[in-house]
Design a protein around this motif. Structure first.
Motif, short mmCIF file in Angstrom:
data_model
loop_
_atom_site.label_atom_id
_atom_site.label_comp_id
_atom_site.label_asym_id
_atom_site.label_seq_id
_atom_site.Cartn_x
_atom_site.Cartn_y
_atom_site.Cartn_z
N UNK A 17 0.84 -1.18 0.00
CA UNK A 17 0.00 0.00 0.00
C UNK A 17 0.89 1.25 0.00
N UNK A 18 0.57 2.19 -0.86
CA UNK A 18 1.35 3.42 -0.93
C UNK A 18 0.94 4.36 0.20
N UNK A 19 1.95 5.09 0.70
CA UNK A 19 1.72 6.06 1.76
C UNK A 19 2.44 7.35 1.42
N UNK B 174 -7.16 8.08 0.54
CA UNK B 174 -7.61 8.57 -0.76
C UNK B 174 -8.42 7.49 -1.49
N UNK B 175 -9.16 7.91 -2.50
CA UNK B 175 -9.94 6.95 -3.30
C UNK B 175 -9.06 5.86 -3.88
N UNK B 176 -7.81 6.21 -4.17
CA UNK B 176 -6.86 5.24 -4.73
C UNK B 176 -6.44 4.18 -3.70
N UNK B 177 -6.78 4.43 -2.43
CA UNK B 177 -6.35 3.53 -1.37
C UNK B 177 -5.10 4.01 -0.65
N UNK B 178 -4.43 5.02 -1.23
CA UNK B 178 -3.23 5.56 -0.60
C UNK B 178 -3.59 6.22 0.74
N UNK C 148 -10.61 17.38 -1.93
CA UNK C 148 -11.60 17.00 -0.91
C UNK C 148 -11.12 15.89 0.04
N UNK C 149 -10.31 14.99 -0.44
CA UNK C 149 -9.82 13.90 0.42
C UNK C 149 -8.92 14.43 1.54
N UNK C 150 -8.30 15.59 1.32
CA UNK C 150 -7.40 16.15 2.33
C UNK C 150 -8.07 17.22 3.20
N UNK C 151 -9.31 17.58 2.88
CA UNK C 151 -10.00 18.63 3.63
C UNK C 151 -10.10 18.30 5.11
#
Length: 154
Positions: A1-3, A78-82, A137-140
């Protein structure tokens, strides 16, 4: 999994809080504004300390060395899973002095030509409402978390 790991700068001007966000460089982001900004961040490996990575990435993307009392925020997915880890810190910088590292991509697509672009093309300070409109939006949630922490100290 990316981080990834990043830094959310904030500062007070009088009693108003401002957040520092960066706009990604390159042709894909050129004409995008709302929901396109980010905290300075970048990927790290499992054997790297996430806060050290966040500080390193901040310097690579802005040319500024940031320090202070870092506040760990809850990560976002994130939507990507990151997974994105973030720390907030009260730190001021002159956004007009940002110098970002560059990256290369084939541009235009399928042209066979490599073009170089800055990873970050600008950074700006935004009041909370504006920051929430500008940030991806994912970081809001990082801004929302910080507002809660600031409110708890008042």
């Amino acid at each position: 999994m990316k981080q990834s790991a990043g830094i959310l700068l904030y500062k007070f001007v009088d009693k108003t809080v401002f957040f520092f966000l960066v706009h990604p460089g390159g042709p894909f982001w050129k004409n995008k504004d709302l929901e396109s900004w980010s905290i300075p961040k970048g990927e790290f490996t499992d054997d790297e300390n996430p806060l050290d990575a966040a500080i390193r990435e901040f310097k690579e993307e802005t040319s500024f060395e940031v320090d202070g009392d870092f506040i760990k925020l809850e990560y976002v997915k994130l939507k990507s899973g990151k997974i994105v880890h973030a720390w907030a810190v009260d730190f001021d910088l002159d956004e007009t002095l940002i110098k970002s590292n560059d990256f290369e991509i084939e541009w235009p697509p399928k042209s066979g030509k490599l073009e170089s672009f800055p990873e970050i093309d600008k950074g700006e300070w935004f009041q909370t409402d504006e920051a929430l409109k500008k940030i991806n939006p994912a970081q809001a949630d990082f801004i929302v978390q910080m507002i809660s922490k600031i409110a708890a100290t008042l």
